[in-house]
Design a protein around this motif. Structure first.
Motif, PDB file in Angstrom:
ATOM      1  N   THR A   6      -2.405  13.472  -5.823  1.00 19.71           N
ATOM      2  CA  THR A   6      -2.356  12.300  -4.941  1.00 19.71           C
ATOM      3  C   THR A   6      -2.284  11.039  -5.783  1.00 19.71           C
ATOM      4  O   THR A   6      -3.064  10.863  -6.730  1.00 19.71           O
ATOM      5  CB  THR A   6      -3.597  12.243  -4.022  1.00 19.71           C
ATOM      6  N   PHE A   7      -1.353  10.167  -5.438  1.00 18.60           N
ATOM      7  CA  PHE A   7      -1.195   8.878  -6.099  1.00 18.60           C
ATOM      8  C   PHE A   7      -1.411   7.780  -5.058  1.00 18.60           C
ATOM      9  O   PHE A   7      -0.763   7.790  -4.003  1.00 18.60           O
ATOM     10  CB  PHE A   7       0.200   8.733  -6.712  1.00 18.60           C
ATOM     11  N   ASP A   8      -2.309   6.835  -5.350  1.00 18.16           N
ATOM     12  CA  ASP A   8      -2.587   5.719  -4.448  1.00 18.16           C
ATOM     13  C   ASP A   8      -2.333   4.403  -5.156  1.00 18.16           C
ATOM     14  O   ASP A   8      -2.699   4.219  -6.331  1.00 18.16           O
ATOM     15  CB  ASP A   8      -4.039   5.750  -3.966  1.00 18.16           C
ATOM     16  N   LEU A   9      -1.706   3.484  -4.422  1.00 20.18           N
ATOM     17  CA  LEU A   9      -1.461   2.127  -4.924  1.00 20.18           C
ATOM     18  C   LEU A   9      -1.889   1.125  -3.873  1.00 20.18           C
ATOM     19  O   LEU A   9      -1.560   1.275  -2.692  1.00 20.18           O
ATOM     20  CB  LEU A   9       0.026   1.924  -5.238  1.00 20.18           C
TER      21      LEU A   9
ATOM     22  N   VAL B  70       0.849  -1.187   0.000  1.00 15.27           N
ATOM     23  CA  VAL B  70       0.000   0.000   0.000  1.00 15.27           C
ATOM     24  C   VAL B  70       0.885   1.237   0.000  1.00 15.27           C
ATOM     25  O   VAL B  70       1.921   1.272   0.670  1.00 15.27           O
ATOM     26  CB  VAL B  70      -0.971  -0.004   1.207  1.00 15.27           C
ATOM     27  N   MET B  71       0.473   2.234  -0.782  1.00 14.82           N
ATOM     28  CA  MET B  71       1.307   3.419  -0.930  1.00 14.82           C
ATOM     29  C   MET B  71       0.442   4.625  -1.234  1.00 14.82           C
ATOM     30  O   MET B  71      -0.533   4.529  -1.994  1.00 14.82           O
ATOM     31  CB  MET B  71       2.321   3.202  -2.064  1.00 14.82           C
ATOM     32  N   ARG B  72       0.762   5.732  -0.626  1.00 10.58           N
ATOM     33  CA  ARG B  72       0.136   7.017  -0.957  1.00 10.58           C
ATOM     34  C   ARG B  72       1.223   8.071  -1.075  1.00 10.58           C
ATOM     35  O   ARG B  72       2.070   8.202  -0.186  1.00 10.58           O
ATOM     36  CB  ARG B  72      -0.907   7.430   0.064  1.00 10.58           C
ATOM     37  N   VAL B  73       1.173   8.826  -2.165  1.00 14.63           N
ATOM     38  CA  VAL B  73       2.075   9.944  -2.385  1.00 14.63           C
ATOM     39  C   VAL B  73       1.235  11.192  -2.583  1.00 14.63           C
ATOM     40  O   VAL B  73       0.301  11.193  -3.395  1.00 14.63           O
ATOM     41  CB  VAL B  73       2.982   9.720  -3.615  1.00 14.63           C
ATOM     42  N   VAL B  74       1.558  12.242  -1.839  1.00 15.82           N
ATOM     43  CA  VAL B  74       0.865  13.525  -1.963  1.00 15.82           C
ATOM     44  C   VAL B  74       1.897  14.596  -2.319  1.00 15.82           C
ATOM     45  O   VAL B  74       2.903  14.743  -1.623  1.00 15.82           O
ATOM     46  CB  VAL B  74       0.132  13.908  -0.661  1.00 15.82           C
TER      47      VAL B  74
END
Length: 382
Positions: free
Chosen positions: A308-311, A291-295
């Motif tokens: 925002t990028f979510d994986l 799980v990954m979130r980049v803001v």
């Protein structure tokens, strides 16, 4: 081997290295040599077409020389403690390389060597560091200014089991390094170092629920290459994990200074790693997730923008491939193909954020991941 076929030597055939080797061997453009000191690791690659297995102890002087001489391109997927010296040997041999080792040393110390030998070395090219760097590099090129970068990422077992509620999808030694190495980050334009496992915060993420995020040393090359005034990368775990690990760390279990025990000199960290290796080992077929979130906060045409990028990626039961091996390994394999196709030719040390600034490179790697069902969901607020 035809003149069009390129020989790829993959140094390290563990869970991630083995996944990289399999993925590259599925490409008719490559012949792959997978190298490892472990017969168990190499046995998992038995019968893979266009793949040769080679047992080798990387510590033995000269043993890698003939392998490197035969390589058109090299992948370094070795544990962090030997990552720097292994990468240096590859560059001394004059070979282009993609590296995923979580090494402690400053990889830019090898930049002059790489340039002198005309080598391109894409480093830290996994999920994070790796995709997180790519995203920030792309955002930096797209936005007029970037003010803040926040990233949280983790690999977790789907089923939580006491006491750790965690399993290690890669070398436990590298996991312990995450928990002990000071976390370098940037606040208000100043670089600071805080203890790993600090600044714990709860984060709600779709499909997973509430996790805890804490500081770890994941920014690495970004602190040198990217002048964003506020940057932090955090590791995600199930709530309560950080406190349990701090107990071990603060009690001395991760110390590297030897102690005397019944007439024997032992390092506490070696004992801890051996015990945790068993406790953190995934069972065959055990499901994991990444799980990954980049803001990224910035501005464009004078207006504030948040990207925002979510994986959320899961274990692939069909191929028995862990999610962390998929997300890390396929990113690395995509970078190999990038180099092999001549889409990036700059000599020297290349962290992924530099690739991300090229839309061609960014899109290529993201497409390669999407084909393998590793998909980032992007949203934007303006």
């Amino acid at each position: 081997m035809t003149t069009e076929t390129r020989r790829i030597v993959v140094l390290g055939a563990g869970r991630v290295g083995g996944t990289i080797a399999r993925d590259l061997a599925a490409d008719a453009a490559f012949d792959v040599v997978a190298v490892d000191a472990s017969d168990v690791s190499l046995s998992r690659l038995e019968g893979v077409p266009r793949l040769v297995r080679q047992r080798a102890d990387f510590d033995q002087s000269g043993i890698l020389d003939p392998l490197l001489e035969s390589a058109d391109l090299v992948v370094c997927a070795v544990p962090g403690p030997i990552g720097f010296q292994t990468l240096r040997r590859v560059l001394e041999a004059g070979r282009d390389v993609v590296d995923i080792s979580f090494m402690e040393e400053d990889v830019f110390e090898l930049d002059e060597l790489a340039r002198r030998n005309g080598c391109t070395a894409i480093v830290d090219c996994g999920i994070a560091p790796g995709c997180s760097n790519l995203i920030l590099g792309c955002a930096s090129a797209d936005l007029d200014a970037v003010d803040r970068f926040w990233c949280a990422v983790g690999g977790l077992p789907v089923i939580r089991r006491w006491p750790w509620e965690y399993k290690a999808p890669f070398s436990p030694v590298d996991v312990i390094a995450e928990y002990t190495r000071p976390a370098r980050l940037r606040r208000a334009g100043s670089d600071v170092a805080l203890p790993a496992l600090s600044d714990v915060e709860l984060v709600d993420l779709p499909g997973v629920g509430t996790l805890e995020a804490f500081n770890t040393d994941g920014l690495r090359t970004l602190l040198r290459t990217t002048p964003v005034p506020d940057m932090v990368e955090k590791t995600l775990r199930y709530p309560g994990h950080a406190e349990r690990i701090r107990v071990l760390r603060d009690a001395g279990f991760f110390e590297t200074t030897p102690i005397e025990l019944d007439g024997h000199s032992v390092r506490p960290v070696d004992v801890a790693a051996r015990l945790l290796f068993d406790a953190w080992r995934y069972d065959g077929g055990e499901a994991d997730l990444t799980v990954m979130r980049v803001v990224v906060d910035g501005s464009k045409r004078g207006r504030p923008v948040r990207q925002t990028f979510d994986l959320l990626d899961h274990y692939d039961a069909e191929s028995s491939t862990s999610s962390m091996a998929r997300t890390t390994g396929y990113t690395c394999a995509a970078a190999v193909r990038l180099l092999a196709r001549g889409l990036w030719t700059e000599p020297g040390i290349t962290p992924p954020e530099l690739l991300g600034r090229s839309r061609t490179c960014f899109d290529f790697i993201m497409r390669e991941l999407a084909v393998r069902n590793v998909v980032f969901r992007q949203s934007m607020e303006a």
